[in-house]
Design a protein around this motif. Structure first.
Motif, PDB file in Angstrom:
ATOM      1  N   VAL A   1      -1.525   2.671   2.101  1.00 32.51           N
ATOM      2  CA  VAL A   1      -2.938   3.053   2.180  1.00 32.51           C
ATOM      3  C   VAL A   1      -3.768   2.238   1.191  1.00 32.51           C
ATOM      4  CG1 VAL A   1      -4.564   4.938   1.748  1.00 32.51           C
ATOM      5  CG2 VAL A   1      -2.516   5.353   3.093  1.00 32.51           C
ATOM      6  N   LEU A   2      -3.203   1.917   0.034  1.00 34.37           N
ATOM      7  CA  LEU A   2      -3.922   1.078  -0.918  1.00 34.37           C
ATOM      8  C   LEU A   2      -4.156  -0.317  -0.351  1.00 34.37           C
ATOM      9  CD1 LEU A   2      -2.240   2.075  -4.311  1.00 34.37           C
ATOM     10  CD2 LEU A   2      -4.497   2.731  -3.467  1.00 34.37           C
ATOM     11  N   PHE A   3      -3.177  -0.855   0.363  1.00 33.50           N
ATOM     12  CA  PHE A   3      -3.383  -2.138   1.022  1.00 33.50           C
ATOM     13  C   PHE A   3      -4.422  -2.014   2.134  1.00 33.50           C
ATOM     14  CE2 PHE A   3       0.374  -3.669  -1.142  1.00 33.50           C
ATOM     15  CZ  PHE A   3       0.134  -5.026  -1.258  1.00 33.50           C
ATOM     16  N   LEU A   4      -4.417  -0.883   2.819  1.00 32.93           N
ATOM     17  CA  LEU A   4      -5.443  -0.651   3.840  1.00 32.93           C
ATOM     18  C   LEU A   4      -6.824  -0.586   3.201  1.00 32.93           C
ATOM     19  CD1 LEU A   4      -6.257   0.006   6.746  1.00 32.93           C
ATOM     20  CD2 LEU A   4      -5.782   2.414   6.255  1.00 32.93           C
ATOM     21  N   ALA A   5      -6.927   0.040   2.018  1.00 29.65           N
ATOM     22  CA  ALA A   5      -8.208   0.077   1.302  1.00 29.65           C
ATOM     23  C   ALA A   5      -8.669  -1.335   0.958  1.00 29.65           C
ATOM     24  CB  ALA A   5      -8.069   0.926   0.038  1.00 29.65           C
ATOM     25  N   ALA A   6      -7.736  -2.194   0.549  1.00 26.08           N
ATOM     26  CA  ALA A   6      -8.094  -3.584   0.264  1.00 26.08           C
ATOM     27  C   ALA A   6      -8.573  -4.286   1.532  1.00 26.08           C
ATOM     28  CB  ALA A   6      -6.888  -4.313  -0.329  1.00 26.08           C
ATOM     29  N   LEU A   7      -7.933  -3.990   2.657  1.00 24.26           N
ATOM     30  CA  LEU A   7      -8.372  -4.575   3.928  1.00 24.26           C
ATOM     31  C   LEU A   7      -9.765  -4.092   4.299  1.00 24.26           C
ATOM     32  CD1 LEU A   7      -7.787  -6.240   6.466  1.00 24.26           C
ATOM     33  CD2 LEU A   7      -6.703  -4.201   7.454  1.00 24.26           C
TER      34      LEU A   7
ATOM     35  N   GLU B   1       4.587   3.838  -5.350  1.00 22.58           N
ATOM     36  CA  GLU B   1       5.945   3.522  -4.915  1.00 22.58           C
ATOM     37  C   GLU B   1       5.897   2.473  -3.805  1.00 22.58           C
ATOM     38  OE1 GLU B   1       9.709   5.678  -2.638  1.00 22.58           O
ATOM     39  OE2 GLU B   1       7.990   6.851  -3.335  1.00 22.58           O
ATOM     40  N   VAL B   2       6.634   1.414  -3.971  1.00 19.87           N
ATOM     41  CA  VAL B   2       6.611   0.317  -3.012  1.00 19.87           C
ATOM     42  C   VAL B   2       7.041   0.818  -1.631  1.00 19.87           C
ATOM     43  CG1 VAL B   2       7.582  -1.948  -2.436  1.00 19.87           C
ATOM     44  CG2 VAL B   2       7.017  -1.387  -4.800  1.00 19.87           C
ATOM     45  N   ALA B   3       6.272   0.425  -0.613  1.00 24.87           N
ATOM     46  CA  ALA B   3       6.534   0.745   0.799  1.00 24.87           C
ATOM     47  C   ALA B   3       6.275   2.211   1.146  1.00 24.87           C
ATOM     48  CB  ALA B   3       7.959   0.371   1.202  1.00 24.87           C
ATOM     49  N   SER B   4       5.745   2.996   0.203  1.00 22.90           N
ATOM     50  CA  SER B   4       5.412   4.384   0.513  1.00 22.90           C
ATOM     51  C   SER B   4       4.094   4.444   1.269  1.00 22.90           C
ATOM     52  CB  SER B   4       5.308   5.199  -0.778  1.00 22.90           C
ATOM     53  OG  SER B   4       4.221   4.720  -1.570  1.00 22.90           O
ATOM     54  N   SER B   5       3.762   5.626   1.763  1.00 20.26           N
ATOM     55  CA  SER B   5       2.479   5.801   2.448  1.00 20.26           C
ATOM     56  C   SER B   5       1.322   5.496   1.502  1.00 20.26           C
ATOM     57  CB  SER B   5       2.360   7.235   2.986  1.00 20.26           C
ATOM     58  OG  SER B   5       3.338   7.485   3.958  1.00 20.26           O
ATOM     59  N   HIS B   6       1.437   5.938   0.256  1.00 24.06           N
ATOM     60  CA  HIS B   6       0.406   5.673  -0.741  1.00 24.06           C
ATOM     61  C   HIS B   6       0.220   4.173  -0.937  1.00 24.06           C
ATOM     62  CE1 HIS B   6      -0.823   6.000  -5.257  1.00 24.06           C
ATOM     63  NE2 HIS B   6      -1.878   5.806  -4.490  1.00 24.06           N
ATOM     64  N   TYR B   7       1.308   3.443  -1.050  1.00 22.98           N
ATOM     65  CA  TYR B   7       1.272   1.999  -1.244  1.00 22.98           C
ATOM     66  C   TYR B   7       0.578   1.311  -0.067  1.00 22.98           C
ATOM     67  CZ  TYR B   7       3.296  -2.598  -2.470  1.00 22.98           C
ATOM     68  OH  TYR B   7       3.481  -3.909  -2.802  1.00 22.98           O
TER      69      TYR B   7
ATOM     70  N   ALA C   1     -11.884  -0.175  -7.659  1.00 17.86           N
ATOM     71  CA  ALA C   1     -11.371   0.497  -8.855  1.00 17.86           C
ATOM     72  C   ALA C   1     -10.137   1.324  -8.525  1.00 17.86           C
ATOM     73  CB  ALA C   1     -12.459   1.369  -9.467  1.00 17.86           C
ATOM     74  N   ASN C   2     -10.128   1.962  -7.369  1.00 13.23           N
ATOM     75  CA  ASN C   2      -8.981   2.776  -6.982  1.00 13.23           C
ATOM     76  C   ASN C   2      -7.729   1.916  -6.811  1.00 13.23           C
ATOM     77  OD1 ASN C   2      -8.086   5.549  -5.951  1.00 13.23           O
ATOM     78  ND2 ASN C   2      -7.447   4.208  -4.287  1.00 13.23           N
ATOM     79  N   ILE C   3      -7.898   0.746  -6.208  1.00 11.19           N
ATOM     80  CA  ILE C   3      -6.765  -0.160  -6.044  1.00 11.19           C
ATOM     81  C   ILE C   3      -6.245  -0.600  -7.410  1.00 11.19           C
ATOM     82  CG2 ILE C   3      -6.069  -2.413  -5.143  1.00 11.19           C
ATOM     83  CD1 ILE C   3      -8.196  -1.996  -2.944  1.00 11.19           C
ATOM     84  N   ALA C   4      -7.157  -0.945  -8.316  1.00 14.01           N
ATOM     85  CA  ALA C   4      -6.742  -1.401  -9.647  1.00 14.01           C
ATOM     86  C   ALA C   4      -6.015  -0.312 -10.427  1.00 14.01           C
ATOM     87  CB  ALA C   4      -7.967  -1.879 -10.426  1.00 14.01           C
ATOM     88  N   VAL C   5      -6.439   0.932 -10.271  1.00  4.53           N
ATOM     89  CA  VAL C   5      -5.844   2.036 -11.026  1.00  4.53           C
ATOM     90  C   VAL C   5      -4.490   2.434 -10.465  1.00  4.53           C
ATOM     91  CG1 VAL C   5      -6.095   4.484 -11.555  1.00  4.53           C
ATOM     92  CG2 VAL C   5      -8.022   2.953 -11.873  1.00  4.53           C
ATOM     93  N   GLU C   6      -4.371   2.532  -9.141  1.00  3.22           N
ATOM     94  CA  GLU C   6      -3.199   3.178  -8.554  1.00  3.22           C
ATOM     95  C   GLU C   6      -2.133   2.216  -8.041  1.00  3.22           C
ATOM     96  OE1 GLU C   6      -4.025   6.283  -5.836  1.00  3.22           O
ATOM     97  OE2 GLU C   6      -5.557   7.219  -7.081  1.00  3.22           O
ATOM     98  N   MET C   7      -2.485   0.964  -7.789  1.00  3.68           N
ATOM     99  CA  MET C   7      -1.470   0.046  -7.262  1.00  3.68           C
ATOM    100  C   MET C   7      -0.281  -0.135  -8.198  1.00  3.68           C
ATOM    101  SD  MET C   7      -0.535  -1.759  -4.708  1.00  3.68           S
ATOM    102  CE  MET C   7      -1.950  -2.093  -3.664  1.00  3.68           C
ATOM    103  N   PRO C   8      -0.469  -0.248  -9.525  1.00  2.16           N
ATOM    104  CA  PRO C   8       0.714  -0.420 -10.389  1.00  2.16           C
ATOM    105  C   PRO C   8       1.667   0.773 -10.381  1.00  2.16           C
ATOM    106  CG  PRO C   8      -1.291  -1.072 -11.544  1.00  2.16           C
ATOM    107  CD  PRO C   8      -1.721  -0.375 -10.298  1.00  2.16           C
ATOM    108  N   GLU C   9       1.155   1.966 -10.042  1.00  2.00           N
ATOM    109  CA  GLU C   9       1.987   3.166 -10.097  1.00  2.00           C
ATOM    110  C   GLU C   9       2.499   3.603  -8.728  1.00  2.00           C
ATOM    111  OE1 GLU C   9       2.780   4.280 -12.982  1.00  2.00           O
ATOM    112  OE2 GLU C   9       1.390   2.986 -14.074  1.00  2.00           O
TER     113      GLU C   9
END
Length: 547
Positions: free
Chosen positions: A514-520, A506-512, A496-504
């Motif tokens: 970490v979301l890919f890390l969460a998916a991993l 910033e590409v290549a930021s730490s937040h971005y 759910a966190n990935i679905a909510v925050e991935m669209p918002e």
């Protein structure tokens, strides 16, 4: 003497003319203070920090300039160690204290239960050994650079508690300045030599500590697991702890499986072994077609219909959950006591039809008596009663998610389990019955053991779906990333966190990233579950294949 002067001005928005409208001047009396070496005032002009040559820090509240108040005097360094540098971290909350032994300490005010603030040494960095003569904080992150007396440059990050670099930089003492983007450093030595350093320091705020361990964030009273990826403030301290998200994923799967596994497996056992073929031909497709329901529809119904219904009839829901198994058992016991002639009127395998009116009746009575039970035991409001006794209640909570996600997982577990039990060779059951075993003994000691690899696979596949479920947990939980196993509170899952925050993000930021890390992490969790399930399934298959 310590003198504070405050100026207030107005600016004409038409021609930018400035007018000084107020000026204040106050002297702060210094008692029992040695020679001051450092003076720092925060950006909001609320807190004043002083440091003296004996290693003491004086923490003042200067919100009322005419009534400055000494909040705390604290010995910040051991005896024999001096404070050699003193600087605010970006945001003006934390103070960085450079010491003569090369250590850098981070201090910030912490509020206690009585709403009083006191300074705490939250973390330290000891990679350098010479006196710290300069500290340059970054303007957009919680990182900083230091220069010691021997010319060694250090790069650190506070939230991640990382020492990123310590290496020789200049040959003598120097002053340093950091660029706004923290990608360049300029220095000037005593003899006038100027040096420009290019810095590539991407994502220093990510570490094992910041992702998985408790972190003591600014303005918090203790180390905590927190996910808070954004804020309206430019000097915000990102909180990228994956622990509450992983906990929420496990919590969702646990409550969903708590509902789904008993119902699906018990239903599959009866359907495959005891139910009449004609009734089975109707029940099995009906349950399997439940899997075609879109989870977004289930999540929508859970959030907008079921959650308010559960809140309004909470005593009735628990009455239903407890009374339904009891009434089913009592009905089965009463069935055995009926005259044989009555029981023979219903063909073998059609007995579940007797339970349909019982289930409907228990459901109706439970909901109808919910208000009376709530008024009798909980002063007319069970959610408020739970809050009053210290059990937080949220409308969108784990109970709702467990019921709806369990409903979504049941068809998967039921179908595979039923096929595994129905596929047990008939000669095993016939042989067991021929040797004098009862149907129940044959089921528990022959059929279930033979079908155990398939049953285990069904449970693990259902668990994998529960772990990866997105829309139900997104729409029915409130998405609060908290670490609490309370069934009446929500959570936030990785999916759910990935679905909510991935669209918002910033590409290549730490937040971005970490979301890919969460998916991993989510992928690895399901991969490990499936691998373990396959290993166990093969062992069960080898063990019971000789039956």
């Amino acid at each position: 003497r310590l003198i504070l002067k405050r100026f207030e001005k107005e600016v004409d928005f038409l021609d930018d003319t400035q007018f000084t409208i107020n000026e204040e001047k106050h002297e702060i009396p210094l008692t029992d203070v040695s020679d001051l070496t450092q003076v720092k005032l925060d950006v909001d002009q609320r807190e004043l920090y002083l440091a003296d040559d004996k290693g003491f820090i004086y923490y003042y509240d200067v919100q009322q300039l005419d009534k400055p108040r000494l909040i705390q005097k604290i010995k910040a360094v051991p005896t024999g160690v001096d404070i050699t540098s003193f600087e605010f971290l970006t945001g003006g909350i934390s103070i960085l204290v450079g010491r003569s032994d090369g250590q850098i300490d981070q201090w910030f005010p912490v509020r206690d239960k009585d709403n009083n603030y006191t300074l705490h040494n939250v973390r330290s960095f000891d990679a350098q050994s010479s006196p710290i003569i300069a500290i340059a904080p970054e303007q957009a992150r919680k990182g900083f650079l230091t220069l010691d007396k021997t010319g060694h440059l250090g790069i650190y990050h506070t939230t991640a508690h990382r020492t990123l670099l310590v290496e020789p930089y200049v040959d003598s003492e120097a002053v340093i300045g950091l660029s706004p983007r923290a990608n360049g450093l300029i220095s000037m030595t005593d003899n006038g030599d100027v040096k420009l350093l290019d810095i590539h320091n991407e994502h220093p705020d990510i570490s094992w500590h910041s992702l998985w361990e408790k972190v003591w964030y600014e303005s918090r009273d203790k180390p905590e697991y927190i996910w808070q990826s954004s804020s309206a403030s430019n000097d915000f301290e990102p909180k990228f702890s994956l622990t509450p998200l992983t906990f929420g994923t496990i919590k969702a799967a646990f409550y969903a499986m708590l509902v789904a596994v008993p119902l699906a497996i018990m239903g599959a056992i009866f359907t495959a072994y005891f139910m009449s073929p004609r009734m089975r031909s109707f029940v099995k497709p009906t349950i399997e077609i439940m899997e075609a329901l879109p989870t977004v529809i289930l999540g929508f119904l859970a959030g907008l219909w079921l959650a308010p219904l559960v809140e309004d009839h909470l005593p009735g829901v628990f009455t239903l959950l407890f009374m339904l198994p009891v009434m089913i058992i009592l009905t089965a016991w009463g069935w055995t006591k009926l005259p044989k002639a009555w029981r023979e009127r219903i063909p073998d395998g059609w007995e579940p039809a007797v339970l349909i009116p019982i289930v409907l009746l228990v459901g109706y009575v439970s909901m109808a008596t919910s208000g009376a039970i709530e008024l009798w035991l909980f002063d007319g409001n069970m959610p408020q009663f739970l809050n009053d006794v210290g059990i937080n209640y949220d409308q969108r909570n784990s109970l709702v998610v467990g019921l709806v996600m369990g409903f979504a997982v049941i068809p998967t577990i039921f179908s595979i389990t039923e096929d595994a039990i129905f596929g047990v060779p008939k000669h095993l059951t016939i042989g067991s019955l021929a040797l004098g075993a009862t149907p129940w003994q044959t089921m528990t000691r022959v059929v279930l053991l033979t079908a155990s690899p398939g049953i285990f696979s069904a449970v693990m596949i259902g668990l994998g779906r529960a772990v990866g479920e997105t829309m139900i947990v997104l729409m029915a939980t409130g998405n609060t990333p908290i670490m609490d196993f309370n069934i009446f509170e929500g959570f936030r899952a990785l999916s759910a966190n990935i679905a909510v925050e991935m669209p918002e993000a910033e590409v290549a930021s730490s937040h971005y990233r970490v979301l890919f890390l969460a998916a991993l992490v989510l992928f690895l969790a399901t991969f490990v579950l499936n691998t373990v399930a396959e290993i166990v399934r093969q062992r069960l298959r080898n063990k019971y294949s000789s039956l």
